[in-house]
Design a protein around this motif. Structure first.
Motif, PDB file in Angstrom:
ATOM      1  N   THR A   2       0.853  -1.187   0.000  1.00 36.24           N
ATOM      2  CA  THR A   2       0.000   0.000   0.000  1.00 36.24           C
ATOM      3  C   THR A   2       0.891   1.240   0.000  1.00 36.24           C
ATOM      4  N   PRO A   3       0.371   2.389  -0.454  1.00 39.77           N
ATOM      5  CA  PRO A   3       1.204   3.604  -0.483  1.00 39.77           C
ATOM      6  C   PRO A   3       1.814   3.911   0.880  1.00 39.77           C
ATOM      7  N   VAL A   4       3.034   4.410   0.852  1.00 39.31           N
ATOM      8  CA  VAL A   4       3.803   4.704   2.068  1.00 39.31           C
ATOM      9  C   VAL A   4       3.996   6.207   2.176  1.00 39.31           C
ATOM     10  N   PHE A   5       3.876   6.740   3.387  1.00 36.01           N
ATOM     11  CA  PHE A   5       4.102   8.161   3.646  1.00 36.01           C
ATOM     12  C   PHE A   5       5.218   8.310   4.686  1.00 36.01           C
ATOM     13  N   SER A   6       6.130   9.209   4.426  1.00 39.55           N
ATOM     14  CA  SER A   6       7.205   9.450   5.383  1.00 39.55           C
ATOM     15  C   SER A   6       6.699  10.277   6.557  1.00 39.55           C
ATOM     16  N   ASP A   7       7.412  10.190   7.689  1.00 42.98           N
ATOM     17  CA  ASP A   7       7.097  11.040   8.831  1.00 42.98           C
ATOM     18  C   ASP A   7       7.722  12.422   8.674  1.00 42.98           C
ATOM     19  N   GLY A   8       8.878  12.469   8.014  1.00 44.10           N
ATOM     20  CA  GLY A   8       9.578  13.746   7.810  1.00 44.10           C
ATOM     21  C   GLY A   8       9.899  13.948   6.344  1.00 44.10           C
ATOM     22  N   ASN A   9      10.986  14.668   6.074  1.00 44.03           N
ATOM     23  CA  ASN A   9      11.301  15.018   4.687  1.00 44.03           C
ATOM     24  C   ASN A   9      12.307  14.070   4.035  1.00 44.03           C
ATOM     25  N   GLN A  10      12.616  12.929   4.693  1.00 43.44           N
ATOM     26  CA  GLN A  10      13.562  11.989   4.096  1.00 43.44           C
ATOM     27  C   GLN A  10      13.063  10.553   4.197  1.00 43.44           C
ATOM     28  N   LEU A  11      13.301   9.795   3.134  1.00 45.18           N
ATOM     29  CA  LEU A  11      13.008   8.361   3.113  1.00 45.18           C
ATOM     30  C   LEU A  11      14.228   7.624   2.564  1.00 45.18           C
ATOM     31  N   PHE A  12      14.455   6.422   3.085  1.00 41.97           N
ATOM     32  CA  PHE A  12      15.530   5.574   2.576  1.00 41.97           C
ATOM     33  C   PHE A  12      14.912   4.259   2.141  1.00 41.97           C
ATOM     34  N   ILE A  13      15.072   3.918   0.865  1.00 41.72           N
ATOM     35  CA  ILE A  13      14.504   2.685   0.317  1.00 41.72           C
ATOM     36  C   ILE A  13      15.657   1.757  -0.057  1.00 41.72           C
ATOM     37  N   GLN A  14      15.627   0.553   0.473  1.00 45.03           N
ATOM     38  CA  GLN A  14      16.692  -0.422   0.191  1.00 45.03           C
ATOM     39  C   GLN A  14      16.084  -1.656  -0.454  1.00 45.03           C
ATOM     40  N   PHE A  15      16.657  -2.070  -1.589  1.00 51.25           N
ATOM     41  CA  PHE A  15      16.282  -3.324  -2.234  1.00 51.25           C
ATOM     42  C   PHE A  15      17.473  -4.263  -2.145  1.00 51.25           C
ATOM     43  N   LEU A  16      17.223  -5.496  -1.710  1.00 54.77           N
ATOM     44  CA  LEU A  16      18.303  -6.470  -1.582  1.00 54.77           C
ATOM     45  C   LEU A  16      17.881  -7.787  -2.197  1.00 54.77           C
ATOM     46  N   SER A  17      18.769  -8.372  -3.006  1.00 53.16           N
ATOM     47  CA  SER A  17      18.546  -9.722  -3.516  1.00 53.16           C
ATOM     48  C   SER A  17      19.715 -10.599  -3.093  1.00 53.16           C
ATOM     49  N   ASP A  18      19.410 -11.839  -2.690  1.00 57.10           N
ATOM     50  CA  ASP A  18      20.492 -12.734  -2.285  1.00 57.10           C
ATOM     51  C   ASP A  18      21.067 -13.420  -3.523  1.00 57.10           C
ATOM     52  N   LEU A  19      21.809 -14.484  -3.327  1.00 59.22           N
ATOM     53  CA  LEU A  19      22.536 -15.096  -4.444  1.00 59.22           C
ATOM     54  C   LEU A  19      21.787 -16.263  -5.074  1.00 59.22           C
ATOM     55  N   SER A  20      20.467 -16.379  -4.799  1.00 61.51           N
ATOM     56  CA  SER A  20      19.727 -17.507  -5.381  1.00 61.51           C
ATOM     57  C   SER A  20      18.648 -17.014  -6.334  1.00 61.51           C
ATOM     58  N   LEU A  21      17.368 -17.320  -6.028  1.00 58.72           N
ATOM     59  CA  LEU A  21      16.263 -17.019  -6.946  1.00 58.72           C
ATOM     60  C   LEU A  21      16.068 -15.525  -7.147  1.00 58.72           C
ATOM     61  N   THR A  22      15.595 -15.148  -8.343  1.00 66.55           N
ATOM     62  CA  THR A  22      15.241 -13.753  -8.621  1.00 66.55           C
ATOM     63  C   THR A  22      13.823 -13.709  -9.185  1.00 66.55           C
ATOM     64  N   ALA A  23      13.347 -12.506  -9.529  1.00 67.35           N
ATOM     65  CA  ALA A  23      11.984 -12.348 -10.056  1.00 67.35           C
ATOM     66  C   ALA A  23      11.948 -11.109 -10.957  1.00 67.35           C
ATOM     67  N   ASP A  24      10.736 -10.722 -11.377  1.00 68.23           N
ATOM     68  CA  ASP A  24      10.601  -9.599 -12.311  1.00 68.23           C
ATOM     69  C   ASP A  24      11.158  -8.292 -11.748  1.00 68.23           C
TER      70      ASP A  24
END
Length: 418
Positions: free
Chosen positions: A237-259
């Protein structure tokens, strides 16, 4: 004579093996506590690796690759004292040579995916306390193409009023294994940030342990400020920050992947209506929102007094949980709290997310001081969940600090049929 020849052959073979072992040991790098390292690639490791790292140390490695490139760091081994919040022994990785932009903090034995800086500099810092456990870490680094010039890696600082972010290779093919992408979104100080995912397909796991997207308030990976951790094929669902900064991290391990995914962000005024649910998650009209605001204002003018008992509120409540407030941020006239769940007695429509080894949920205290929720304290929380799965707690709902006696009463009520 034959037995003598056999003995000579055995001795010769032993000598060759011994020479090979000595040559291998001579080639093994000797890891010291920190240093300044320059080049296209290299190896760093904790002091004395693979032996047990020493106690009460702080080691800093400053890595510099050629101008116009970024630093790509991959952990080959990590074995540090384990703690859910990595408070004792840990490795911090920063983009640049200062403590400003942290890419992550790591401990235990779980290896993260590749970490990518946003410039040609990266800093790695390892801290140990008086009690050590494990062989430390070893990591390799190399110079790579910046995210602006290629699709293999991703991430960066986003400061335009609106924009998009996506996984490497999107939409032509699956994202690669073993990567970490970090987007740091910065809005003007009087604004907040809204994030929506248009498409989303990340390796599914009940606890999102392997591939995931994590979103944090602020400018770094910080479990205390985590908004959510997501995987699977259903867009969050849509996400709203509490302040003026957001940090988004995407991590994939060394096995299965997807679209993978594509997401969009935009800046919003800080005084965006914040009542029962963020307006972007519903198509309600302006008139409806105004009515809700008036209702909340009238609600908060009532005298703050808890009526009734656990028993009288249990069946009337959509959800009943006990938990600890790990964040509590006031925005508008309400308090937005993240609750680390202790026990679920009734879930109702409440959305539960996995964050590491704990389960968390989001609670909106409609009137910020009634009931008053303090970070770090544990509570019994009862209320109604909205259509987005957020718990809403109003003054007339039953909320109280958690006590052992109350917990016993709840265990009895759990078996009650409402």
């Amino acid at each position: 004579m034959r037995s003598a020849n056999v003995a000579l052959c055995a001795l010769s073979l032993f000598a060759l093996v011994l020479a090979a072992v000595r040559a291998h040991s001579q080639r093994r790098p000797v890891f010291t506590c920190g240093g300044n390292i320059t080049g296209d690639s290299g190896v760093i490791g904790s002091q004395g690796y693979p032996g047990v790292y020493p106690p009460n140390t702080k080691c800093v490695w400053r890595i510099t690759v050629p101008e116009g490139k970024v630093v790509i760091l991959s952990f080959r081994s990590i074995d540090l004292e384990n703690d859910n919040l990595c408070r004792y022994d840990f490795v911090d990785v920063y983009s640049g040579h200062t403590h400003g932009h942290r890419l992550g903090r790591f401990c235990g034995t779980y290896r993260p995916g590749a970490l990518v800086s946003t410039s040609n500099k990266m800093m790695v810092q390892m801290v140990s306390d008086a009690n050590t456990a494990g062989s430390g870490f070893m990591a390799v680094f190399s110079a790579g193409k910046p995210h602006e010039r290629g699709d293999q890696y991703c991430g960066g600082r986003l400061q335009k009023p609106s924009g998009s972010f996506k996984t490497p290779n999107w939409p032509e093919k699956d994202y690669p294994a073993g990567v970490t992408c970090s987007w740091h979104i910065v809005a003007p100080k009087n604004q907040i940030i809204e994030v929506k995912f248009e498409k989303f397909d990340v390796e599914r796991d009940n606890y999102c342990r392997y591939d995931y997207v994590a979103i944090f308030n602020g400018a770094e990976v910080n479990d205390a400020k985590r908004i959510g951790k997501y995987c699977g094929d259903s867009p969050p669902t849509p996400v709203f920050s509490d302040g003026n900064q957001l940090f988004i991290q995407f991590l994939s391990d060394l096995s299965l992947t997807a679209d993978g995914f594509i997401g969009h962000y935009k800046f919003r005024p800080k005084k965006f209506p914040t009542t029962t649910a963020p307006p972007a998650t519903t198509t309600a009209s302006a008139a409806t929102r105004t009515t809700t605001l008036k209702y909340s204002a009238a609600l908060c003018q009532q005298k703050c007094k808890r009526n009734g008992t656990l028993e009288s509120h249990y069946c009337a409540s959509n959800f009943v949980i006990t938990g600890t407030a790990i964040t509590a941020v006031t925005r508008g006239g309400s308090t937005y709290a993240t609750i680390s769940i202790i026990t679920i007695y009734k879930q109702g429509g409440l959305a539960i997310q996995q964050a590491g080894k704990t389960m968390i949920t989001k609670i909106i205290v409609l009137c910020k001081k009634c009931p008053f929720i303090r970070r770090g304290l544990s509570y019994i929380l009862m209320g109604q969940a909205d259509e987005d799965g957020r718990g809403r707690v109003a003054p007339h709902h039953f909320t109280t600090p958690l006590r052992a006696k109350s917990q016993k009463s709840l265990n009895v009520l759990k078996n009650k049929r409402c």
